[in-house]
Design an enzyme around this catalytic site. Structure first.
Site, PDB file in Angstrom:
ATOM      1  N   ASP A  86       0.414   3.301  -5.131  1.00 24.62           N
ATOM      2  CA  ASP A  86      -0.502   2.166  -5.024  1.00 24.62           C
ATOM      3  C   ASP A  86      -0.892   1.720  -6.431  1.00 24.62           C
ATOM      4  O   ASP A  86      -1.385   2.531  -7.234  1.00 24.62           O
ATOM      5  CB  ASP A  86      -1.756   2.559  -4.234  1.00 24.62           C
ATOM      6  CG  ASP A  86      -2.625   1.354  -3.911  1.00 24.62           C
ATOM      7  OD1 ASP A  86      -2.366   0.702  -2.885  1.00 24.62           O
ATOM      8  OD2 ASP A  86      -3.549   1.064  -4.693  1.00 24.62           O
ATOM      9  N   ASP A 125       3.060 -11.532  -8.279  1.00 24.03           N
ATOM     10  CA  ASP A 125       4.399 -11.396  -7.708  1.00 24.03           C
ATOM     11  C   ASP A 125       5.389 -10.891  -8.755  1.00 24.03           C
ATOM     12  O   ASP A 125       6.279 -10.081  -8.449  1.00 24.03           O
ATOM     13  CB  ASP A 125       4.876 -12.742  -7.159  1.00 24.03           C
ATOM     14  CG  ASP A 125       4.141 -13.147  -5.896  1.00 24.03           C
ATOM     15  OD1 ASP A 125       3.425 -12.294  -5.314  1.00 24.03           O
ATOM     16  OD2 ASP A 125       4.274 -14.314  -5.481  1.00 24.03           O
ATOM     17  N   GLU A 143       0.277  -4.193  -2.620  1.00 23.26           N
ATOM     18  CA  GLU A 143       0.699  -3.475  -3.822  1.00 23.26           C
ATOM     19  C   GLU A 143       1.089  -2.029  -3.511  1.00 23.26           C
ATOM     20  O   GLU A 143       1.112  -1.185  -4.406  1.00 23.26           O
ATOM     21  CB  GLU A 143      -0.415  -3.502  -4.872  1.00 23.26           C
ATOM     22  CG  GLU A 143      -1.676  -2.757  -4.494  1.00 23.26           C
ATOM     23  CD  GLU A 143      -2.683  -3.628  -3.741  1.00 23.26           C
ATOM     24  OE1 GLU A 143      -3.884  -3.311  -3.802  1.00 23.26           O
ATOM     25  OE2 GLU A 143      -2.265  -4.607  -3.096  1.00 23.26           O
TER      26      GLU A 143
END
Length: 364
Positions: free
Chosen positions: A234, A251, A277
């Site tokens: 993460d 992105d 994410e």
């Protein structure tokens, strides 16, 4: 020409993939019942033909017919009990193939025996769905041998070359066309489905594709002979990147994380973007090596724009293909355990790895 044939020959079987595919769509029970019913009906044929003048007419051939019927019926029961393992499925096909051969050669009328060889196409079709090309070719060889013997008997009995050739061509066409047509279709379907289960931004597996591939990897392991590793990743403070630099920058970061994973992880590792994410990596490497790989990923993230770091949570289990097969929820359990480990890393400040080893897969 030679290289495409080599790739075709080296293709892995579809047993694990197709098993997971049917399970995820709730179709395993239908396949089990259909396979049981079809096999049971075929097993009854030798018994029915005992009362026919064209059926077995000698004590030995009648005994062979009874044995083949019993073997076929016994094999069909497998599908009532549970979904078989790969080896059980192969044994089922061997029994069916030999039973068909015995039944065809036991016929007193060689024409009936020759036409009965068309039933090998059903076994070949099943092998095309679940198993490798080599298994299909073995079944085809048995079918062709049995057909050749029956054709020779037919020609010797009738002297009718046209009838013999026509019957033989019919049997050959079915035994070649059905299995190889199915094999081509299944491999095309598998390729298309795997390409569709991709995250459009990073090109990594999406959630559905990862779950399917992870279950396939787990059930293909040798019991007690390997490991299954899973790591949740993460990105730390990723929201700041979006808020400060915009979603296009976010992105760009996600794409670059995907590049790092591809560059650093094993070529056969399963790489997935679960969403947002969150990323996940799975492989069957030694646990120490897997953690070392994740440490390299952590260090490589410095190459990603905007100073991104990540929290890692890894989980390792000893390979247990039987448990994976019987408890499909094990994927969710592994992800939960790795997710818990990842949050421990995050609460400790992020940019670190927390590893957890499980002795078995089971509910928490």
């Amino acid at each position: 020409m030679v290289e495409p044939l080599r790739r075709w020959w080296r293709q892995s079987d579809q047993f694990d993939w197709f098993t997971v595919y049917l399970r995820d769509r709730g179709l395993q029970l239908q396949w089990r019942l259909a396979t049981f019913g079809f096999t049971a009906v075929l097993a009854a044929l030798p018994i029915v033909l005992l009362g026919s003048p064209v059926g077995p007419d000698h004590p030995l051939t009648r005994a062979v017919a009874v044995v083949s019927a019993v073997c076929g019926a016994s094999a069909s029961v497998l599908w009532l009990r549970r979904w078989p393992t790969r080896n059980q499925s192969l044994l089922f096909n061997i029994v069916c193939s030999l039973s068909i051969a015995a039944m065809c050669l036991a016929m007193s009328n060689p024409y009936n025996g020759l036409m009965g060889c068309a039933l090998f196409a059903a076994v070949g079709g099943f092998l095309a769905y679940f198993h490798a090309l080599s298994h299909m070719l073995v079944n085809l060889a048995v079918a062709m041998l049995c057909s050749a013997v029956s054709a020779a008997r037919l020609l010797a009995d009738t002297g009718d070359m046209s009838l013999t050739v026509a019957a033989l061509l019919t049997v050959v066409a079915l035994n070649v066309g059905v299995p190889f047509g199915i094999e081509s279709l299944v491999h095309t379907l598998r390729t298309d489905l795997r390409n569709s289960d991709r995250d459009p931004l990073t090109g990594l597996l999406d959630r559905r594709g990862f779950y399917t591939a992870l279950h396939e990897l787990a059930v293909s392991q040798h019991p007690g002979g390997g490991y299954l590793n899973l790591t949740m990743i993460d990105l730390d403070d990723f929201k700041k990147v979006n808020d400060t630099h915009g979603h296009a920058a976010g992105d760009h970061v996600l794409v670059n994380v995907g590049v790092v994973l591809r560059k650093t992880c094993r070529t056969d590792a399963l790489l997935c973007r679960l969403g947002g994410e969150e990323f996940v990596v799975a492989d069957s490497d030694e646990p120490v090596q897997h953690v070392a790989t994740m440490e390299r990923v952590r260090r490589e993230l410095v190459t990603v724009p905007f100073g991104v770091t990540a929290s890692f949570g890894t989980c390792t289990v000893t390979a247990d293909p039987g448990g994976a097969r019987d408890r499909p929820e094990f994927v969710e359990h592994l992800i939960r355990v790795a997710d818990t480990a990842m949050y421990r890393s995050k609460r400790a400040g992020g940019d670190r790895i927390h590893h957890q080893r499980l002795d078995q897969v089971g509910p928490e």
